[in-house]
Design an enzyme around this catalytic site. Structure first.
Site, PDB file in Angstrom:
ATOM      1  N   CYS A   2       0.843  -1.182   0.000  1.00  0.00           N
ATOM      2  CA  CYS A   2       0.000   0.000   0.000  1.00  0.00           C
ATOM      3  C   CYS A   2       0.888   1.246   0.000  1.00  0.00           C
ATOM      4  O   CYS A   2       1.890   1.306   0.701  1.00  0.00           O
ATOM      5  CB  CYS A   2      -0.950   0.105   1.178  1.00  0.00           C
ATOM      6  N   ARG A  27       4.029  -0.349  -4.804  1.00  0.00           N
ATOM      7  CA  ARG A  27       3.763  -0.887  -3.464  1.00  0.00           C
ATOM      8  C   ARG A  27       2.430  -1.623  -3.377  1.00  0.00           C
ATOM      9  O   ARG A  27       2.137  -2.282  -2.385  1.00  0.00           O
ATOM     10  CB  ARG A  27       3.752   0.250  -2.442  1.00  0.00           C
ATOM     11  N   TRP A  74      -2.820  -2.687  -1.815  1.00  0.00           N
ATOM     12  CA  TRP A  74      -2.495  -4.108  -1.971  1.00  0.00           C
ATOM     13  C   TRP A  74      -3.406  -4.808  -0.974  1.00  0.00           C
ATOM     14  O   TRP A  74      -3.236  -4.690   0.236  1.00  0.00           O
ATOM     15  CB  TRP A  74      -1.025  -4.349  -1.635  1.00  0.00           C
ATOM     16  N   ASN A 100      -2.083   2.016   5.749  1.00  0.00           N
ATOM     17  CA  ASN A 100      -1.189   0.925   5.336  1.00  0.00           C
ATOM     18  C   ASN A 100      -0.955   0.086   6.583  1.00  0.00           C
ATOM     19  O   ASN A 100      -0.682   0.627   7.643  1.00  0.00           O
ATOM     20  CB  ASN A 100       0.119   1.546   4.825  1.00  0.00           C
ATOM     21  N   GLY A 101      -1.095  -1.226   6.490  1.00  0.00           N
ATOM     22  CA  GLY A 101      -0.895  -2.099   7.654  1.00  0.00           C
ATOM     23  C   GLY A 101      -2.134  -2.945   7.900  1.00  0.00           C
ATOM     24  O   GLY A 101      -3.005  -3.047   7.037  1.00  0.00           O
ATOM     25  N   GLU A 471      18.043 -17.512  -6.642  1.00  0.00           N
ATOM     26  CA  GLU A 471      17.656 -16.160  -7.047  1.00  0.00           C
ATOM     27  C   GLU A 471      17.145 -16.151  -8.503  1.00  0.00           C
ATOM     28  O   GLU A 471      16.151 -15.490  -8.810  1.00  0.00           O
ATOM     29  CB  GLU A 471      18.850 -15.206  -6.860  1.00  0.00           C
ATOM     30  N   LYS A 475      13.366 -14.940  -9.599  1.00  0.00           N
ATOM     31  CA  LYS A 475      13.148 -13.855 -10.579  1.00  0.00           C
ATOM     32  C   LYS A 475      12.176 -14.301 -11.652  1.00  0.00           C
ATOM     33  O   LYS A 475      11.237 -13.596 -12.007  1.00  0.00           O
ATOM     34  CB  LYS A 475      14.448 -13.477 -11.270  1.00  0.00           C
ATOM     35  N   GLU A 478       8.463 -14.851 -10.258  1.00  0.00           N
ATOM     36  CA  GLU A 478       7.647 -13.724  -9.827  1.00  0.00           C
ATOM     37  C   GLU A 478       7.174 -12.820 -10.956  1.00  0.00           C
ATOM     38  O   GLU A 478       6.130 -12.194 -10.832  1.00  0.00           O
ATOM     39  CB  GLU A 478       8.316 -12.921  -8.705  1.00  0.00           C
ATOM     40  N   HIS A 494      18.248 -37.189  -5.737  1.00  0.00           N
ATOM     41  CA  HIS A 494      17.484 -37.592  -4.556  1.00  0.00           C
ATOM     42  C   HIS A 494      15.984 -37.380  -4.761  1.00  0.00           C
ATOM     43  O   HIS A 494      15.231 -37.387  -3.790  1.00  0.00           O
ATOM     44  CB  HIS A 494      17.985 -36.831  -3.318  1.00  0.00           C
ATOM     45  N   LYS A 593       6.081  -4.398  -3.732  1.00  0.00           N
ATOM     46  CA  LYS A 593       7.520  -4.221  -3.563  1.00  0.00           C
ATOM     47  C   LYS A 593       7.970  -4.385  -2.111  1.00  0.00           C
ATOM     48  O   LYS A 593       8.959  -5.015  -1.826  1.00  0.00           O
ATOM     49  CB  LYS A 593       7.894  -2.827  -4.073  1.00  0.00           C
TER      50      LYS A 593
HETATM   51  O1  M6R Z   1      12.921  -4.996   0.896  1.00  0.00           O
HETATM   52  P1  M6R Z   1      13.465  -6.363   1.170  1.00  0.00           P
HETATM   53  O2  M6R Z   1      14.781  -6.598   0.528  1.00  0.00           O
HETATM   54  O3  M6R Z   1      13.501  -6.672   2.643  1.00  0.00           O
HETATM   55  O4  M6R Z   1      12.434  -7.358   0.511  1.00  0.00           O
HETATM   56  C1  M6R Z   1      12.527  -8.737   0.697  1.00  0.00           C
HETATM   57  C2  M6R Z   1      11.689  -9.473  -0.306  1.00  0.00           C
HETATM   58  O5  M6R Z   1      10.345  -9.150  -0.161  1.00  0.00           O
HETATM   59  C3  M6R Z   1      12.111  -9.154  -1.742  1.00  0.00           C
HETATM   60  O6  M6R Z   1      13.453  -9.421  -1.946  1.00  0.00           O
HETATM   61  C4  M6R Z   1      11.278  -9.989  -2.739  1.00  0.00           C
HETATM   62  O7  M6R Z   1      11.598 -11.326  -2.628  1.00  0.00           O
HETATM   63  C5  M6R Z   1      11.503  -9.468  -4.161  1.00  0.00           C
HETATM   64  N1  M6R Z   1      10.245  -9.254  -4.808  1.00  0.00           N
HETATM   65  C6  M6R Z   1      12.264 -10.400  -5.022  1.00  0.00           C
HETATM   66  O8  M6R Z   1      12.493  -9.894  -6.289  1.00  0.00           O
END
Ligand code: M6R
Length: 598
Positions: A2, A27, A74, A100-101, A471, A475, A478, A494, A593
């Site tokens: 949010c 956000r 969000w 927000n929250g 990682e 990527k 998502e 395994h 984000k």
């Molecule tokens: O702001 P942060 O680095 O603490 O965020 C952690 C994760 O939410 C963030 O890395 C998330 O996994 C990303 N969307 C990955 O691309």
């Protein structure tokens, strides 16, 4: 999660709110809305869908007034809809609130209000606060907001306006971020400083429990018992251009492309012996008996890289922990421990809670964060900023690279015996290596064409390459919504090997020369089951090149640097697959984000 924006000052709030919302859309993007106060006239406009829907709806409209608030959502309580979008109002439409929250006790509060005869039009927790404000009105907005806040359980950044005091905005923060931008006779509010950077770079980062009363472009900060508090005004040195697309189609792409320049900034001033840019010196770090690296998502993957480095250099055990798990365990943390918390935003709720746990148990906490003045930066004992500029794309790219480089710089700084066998000169060369690695893009576009319609894609690697695989898979998942899975290459046999069939794409990185033979054998295993192998390596990985179907060649470098640059093709693969499939790259479905809720 949010985005909040607020304005009080001499200008027309509407364009300021809409611009701010555009910058905050990363956000949350399932609905958005604004409220503008023109004396006793409270205008509320809100729409389900991306911000563009609201923009289209407001096209050609003009509102008077000098106070406004805006929100991009969000969803937590209730589906994305016009009714659930913020701002929310009370029954008499005298109060408008954005939030927000999560208000955890909203259902009890709602029951009480319903019993008293109040009505609700949305499924949100936020509307309950709007109705509470109206039912508990004392004649003063700040007093009413703090009174209501005393009964709220959970997390919030709240921003409230009312027709009863039309020259005021009152805002408060408990765990969810809220920044005050201080302009010339004008005050801005935002969940993220990048949203208001075009107006001012003077920011006040509100602390938990702070409430701010804004009257005609001036502000005062109070605690919940209305004692006035002074907070420092900080100058933020981010350039507004860093928070803009600057002609690129997507923020994610821009953020991938600008990595050489950004990493230069991460390194800047830190690559000298006894550098003052390093927050903890070797004599201090030597006293620690255990290191906990705690983070979420991409930042957690970056932590996996740090583990090997710190263990080698310091000879102490390092445990890398997912913050969301760590906070609910009973880890054996003590006052001889160092916690390294890693986060782009510095606002991730789970990482904040894990940091509290580390601190409560006496650990010294070092934060590696990107956002200056963020909650983690403020609550930690030491901070090392990544300096990669604002990251807007939901998929983290340049911040991840910054996290790897920052950890390498830390490890190098502590490595007086040169156990890493790497020189300062080699580290200084990273931006150049990253730049050269970006040259593989044309090849990547072809690879992306080959895999964009596949259902399952596997990423494998050993040692630090496994951290990269994790990682790379995240990527791709998502932003492209393809199923991608990362595996330590030795684990295939395994179980997961059963899933490999004719044409299954397997992406392998081979930056660890001492593990090359082992990884090559694992590649043989998947090849024997029909996998289509895409390998990333350099001149040292010729063996891999020979047996792979496609080989992405990177510049030769020290093996730690090879690991760092190997993420570039993986980022580009994710980007180009999502682009080919026409996905919403900067705003992938269901995500936001900054994850400021549990
Ligand atoms: O702001 P942060 O680095 O603490 O965020 C952690 C994760 O939410 C963030 O890395 C998330 O996994 C990303 N969307 C990955 O691309």
């Amino acid at each position: 999660m949010c985005g909040i924006i607020g304005y009080s000052g001499p200008k027309n709030p509407l364009p300021i709110l809409i611009n701010g919302l555009s910058r905050l859309e990363y956000r949350g993007y399932d609905s958005s809305g604004i409220a503008i106060l023109d004396g006793a006239n409270l205008i509320v406009e809100k729409k389900e869908g991306k911000l563009q829907v609201l923009k289209d709806h407001l096209e050609g409209k003009h509102f008077n007034g000098n106070i406004g608030v805006g929100h991009t959502r969000w969803a937590t309580h209730g589906v994305p809809s016009d009714l659930n979008a913020h701002p929310h109002t009370d029954n008499k439409k005298e109060f408008a609130i954005i939030h927000n929250g999560i208000i955890e006790n909203y259902s009890e509060l709602k029951d009480e209000l319903v019993n008293k005869g109040f009505n609700f039009t949305s499924e949100t927790d936020t509307e309950v606060v709007a109705v509470e404000l109206s039912s508990k009105w004392t004649g003063n907005l700040l007093q009413t907001v703090t009174n209501v806040a005393k009964n709220l359980k959970g997390t919030f950044a709240l921003v409230v306006t009312t027709t009863k005091e039309p020259n005021k905005i009152v805002a408060g923060r408990m765990m969810s971020p809220l920044v005050l931008g201080v302009g010339d006779e004008e005050v801005f509010l935002a969940s993220d400083s990048a949203a208001i950077l075009e107006h001012t770079n003077k920011m006040v980062f509100l602390e938990n429990g702070d409430f701010v009363e804004i009257i005609d472009g001036t502000y005062k900060i109070f605690d919940i018992n209305l004692n006035e508090i002074k907070r420092e005004v900080q100058d933020i040195d981010w350039e507004i251009s860093e928070a803009e697309k600057s002609g690129y189609e997507h923020f994610m792409y821009k953020e991938i492309i600008e990595q050489p320049e950004m990493i230069e900034k991460t390194l800047s001033g830190r690559l000298v012996e006894n550098s003052i840019g390093i927050p903890i010196q070797l004599n201090e770090v030597r006293n620690f008996e255990k290191i906990w690296i705690v983070a979420c998502g991409t930042a957690y993957h970056a932590g996996l890289f740090g583990k090997d480095l710190f263990e080698k250099v310091l000879g102490v055990p390092v445990s890398v922990e997912l913050a969301s798990e760590f906070r609910y365990r009973e880890p054996i943390v003590g006052n001889k421990d160092l916690g390294i918390v890693i986060s782009q935003s510095g606002e991730t709720m789970d990482t904040i809670a894990a940091t509290e746990l580390l601190k409560e148990n006496g650990a010294h906490v070092l934060a590696l964060v990107n956002v200056v003045g963020s909650s983690l930066a403020r609550m930690s004992d030491s901070v090392m900023y990544l300096h990669v500029g604002p990251e807007i794309g939901v998929a983290s790219t340049k911040a991840y690279l910054g996290m790897l480089v920052a950890q390498l710089v830390l490890a190098k700084h502590w490595d007086i015996e040169n156990k890493l066998n790497i020189t300062f000169e080699e580290i200084k060369n990273i931006p150049k290596l990253v730049k050269e690695s970006l040259e593989c893009e044309t090849e990547i576009i072809n690879i992306a064409k080959g895999i964009s319609k596949k259902n399952d894609i596997y990423f494998i690697g050993r040692g630090l390459d496994y951290a990269l695989a994790a990682e790379g898979a995240l990527k791709l998942k998502e932003i492209s919504y393809l199923h991608a899975e990362a595996l330590a290459a030795g684990e295939l046999k395994h179980g997961t090997l059963a899933l490999i069939e004719e044409g299954t794409p397997v992406i392998v990185t081979a930056s660890q020369s001492h593990l090359l033979d082992k990884t090559t054998s694992n590649v043989q295993e998947v090849k024997a089951r029909g996998a289509f192998v895409i390998a990333v390596g350099d001149d040292n990985s010729k063996k891999m090149e020979k047996i792979s179907d496609q080989f992405i060649s990177l510049p030769n470098a020290h093996s730690l640097l090879s690991t760092i640059i190997s993420i570039i093709p993986l980022q580009l693969i994710a980007y180009h697959v999502a682009k080919l499939n026409g996905e919403s790259i900067d705003q992938p479905r269901n995500l936001a984000k900054s994850v400021t809720v549990e």
